[in-house]
Design an enzyme around this catalytic site. Structure first.
Site, PDB file in Angstrom:
ATOM      1  NE  ARG A 245      12.651 -14.408 -32.606  1.00  0.00           N
ATOM      2  CZ  ARG A 245      13.951 -14.474 -32.382  1.00  0.00           C
ATOM      3  NH1 ARG A 245      14.589 -15.570 -32.590  1.00  0.00           N
ATOM      4  NH2 ARG A 245      14.607 -13.428 -31.932  1.00  0.00           N
TER       5      ARG A 245
ATOM      6  CE  LYS B 268      22.471 -10.805 -31.283  1.00  0.00           C
ATOM      7  NZ  LYS B 268      21.556 -11.113 -32.389  1.00  0.00           N
TER       8      LYS B 268
ATOM      9  CB  SER C  21      21.421 -17.025 -34.264  1.00  0.00           C
ATOM     10  OG  SER C  21      20.791 -16.621 -35.448  1.00  0.00           O
TER      11      SER C  21
ATOM     12  CG  HIS D  98      17.186 -15.543 -39.643  1.00  0.00           C
ATOM     13  ND1 HIS D  98      18.274 -16.114 -39.037  1.00  0.00           N
ATOM     14  CD2 HIS D  98      16.819 -14.504 -38.860  1.00  0.00           C
ATOM     15  CE1 HIS D  98      18.557 -15.459 -37.929  1.00  0.00           C
ATOM     16  NE2 HIS D  98      17.686 -14.481 -37.790  1.00  0.00           N
TER      17      HIS D  98
HETATM   18  O1  PNS Z   1      20.266  -9.997 -35.816  1.00  0.00           O
HETATM   19  P1  PNS Z   1      20.541  -8.843 -34.897  1.00  0.00           P
HETATM   20  O2  PNS Z   1      21.853  -9.043 -34.159  1.00  0.00           O
HETATM   21  O3  PNS Z   1      19.398  -8.587 -33.958  1.00  0.00           O
HETATM   22  O4  PNS Z   1      20.668  -7.548 -35.844  1.00  0.00           O
HETATM   23  C1  PNS Z   1      20.963  -6.281 -35.283  1.00  0.00           C
HETATM   24  C2  PNS Z   1      21.568  -5.365 -36.343  1.00  0.00           C
HETATM   25  C3  PNS Z   1      22.858  -5.975 -36.894  1.00  0.00           C
HETATM   26  C4  PNS Z   1      20.565  -5.180 -37.483  1.00  0.00           C
HETATM   27  C5  PNS Z   1      21.863  -3.982 -35.642  1.00  0.00           C
HETATM   28  O5  PNS Z   1      22.785  -4.183 -34.604  1.00  0.00           O
HETATM   29  C6  PNS Z   1      22.381  -2.943 -36.638  1.00  0.00           C
HETATM   30  O6  PNS Z   1      21.597  -2.322 -37.328  1.00  0.00           O
HETATM   31  N1  PNS Z   1      23.736  -2.772 -36.686  1.00  0.00           N
HETATM   32  C7  PNS Z   1      24.368  -1.825 -37.608  1.00  0.00           C
HETATM   33  C8  PNS Z   1      24.739  -0.515 -36.872  1.00  0.00           C
HETATM   34  C9  PNS Z   1      23.521   0.371 -36.688  1.00  0.00           C
HETATM   35  O7  PNS Z   1      22.932   0.888 -37.623  1.00  0.00           O
HETATM   36  N2  PNS Z   1      23.126   0.550 -35.416  1.00  0.00           N
HETATM   37  C10 PNS Z   1      21.995   1.374 -35.037  1.00  0.00           C
HETATM   38  C11 PNS Z   1      20.727   0.550 -34.994  1.00  0.00           C
HETATM   39  S1  PNS Z   1      19.323   1.517 -34.543  1.00  0.00           S
END
Ligand code: PNS
Length: 168
Positions: free
Chosen positions: A98, A46, A135, A22
């Site tokens: 990745r 998560k 993570s 990151h």
């Molecule tokens: O590090 P991650 O867990 O892969 O990140 C995912 C994250 C937090 C960016 C995604 O779950 C997110 O955007 N959450 C906020 C709610 C949202 O906008 N959801 C629609 C995504 S298309």
């Protein structure tokens, strides 16, 4: 430069906890944009390990000094990512990729975000030395006593060790 002229990117994620991969992406993002907002959001899939405050602190202290002034770290609770982009005035989302698994996971989200608001996602190829670093894998390795030095900032490694459960 007026606020409208500033080219701003949002690097979104759970960052639970931040990894060396990151941080590499934040550094590369900072070379491409005037300002980078590292946005900690909720991923409904998560369960959190570290508190949002802990995650913010880990990221802030892991940023190399050279980019610290153009990167800000913020948490956005209960919000869509596209609304965060609008709120902070970001023109793009920027994420590291990745490999095939990330591609399959990230592209639907990128397309959904574009569908919702028109915001585009820029993908940077993950650095090869961090290809295997996530993570969740780091937490699993730490939980069973493996050495995660170099895969996460030292402070994060120590925090995982201190928890005893490696960040379950
Ligand atoms: O590090 P991650 O867990 O892969 O990140 C995912 C994250 C937090 C960016 C995604 O779950 C997110 O955007 N959450 C906020 C709610 C949202 O906008 N959801 C629609 C995504 S298309």
């Amino acid at each position: 430069m007026t606020d409208q002229q500033i080219r701003r990117a949002v690097c979104p994620g759970s960052f639970d906890p931040v990894t060396a991969g990151h941080v590499d992406i934040f550094v590369r993002a900072a070379a491409l944009y005037d300002e980078v907002v590292v946005a900690i959001l909720h991923n409904p899939a998560k369960v959190g390990t570290f508190t949002v405050e802990e995650r913010i602190g880990f990221i802030e202290r892991a940023l190399p000094e050279a980019i610290a002034s153009c990167v800000r770290v913020e948490a956005f609770a209960g919000r869509l990512l596209v609304d965060v982009c609008r709120e902070v005035g970001a023109e793009v989302l920027l994420k590291g990729l990745r490999g095939e698994t990330d591609y399959a996971y990230e592209v639907p989200m990128a397309l959904m975000n574009r569908h919702l608001s028109g915001v585009e996602t820029v993908f940077l190829p993950g650095a090869p030395q961090f290809e295997h670093v996530s993570s969740s894998l780091v937490k699993e390795v730490a939980r069973f006593g493996g050495d995660v030095s170099g895969l996460v900032p030292d402070e994060v490694r120590d925090a995982l060790l201190a928890r005893g459960d490696g960040g379950r």
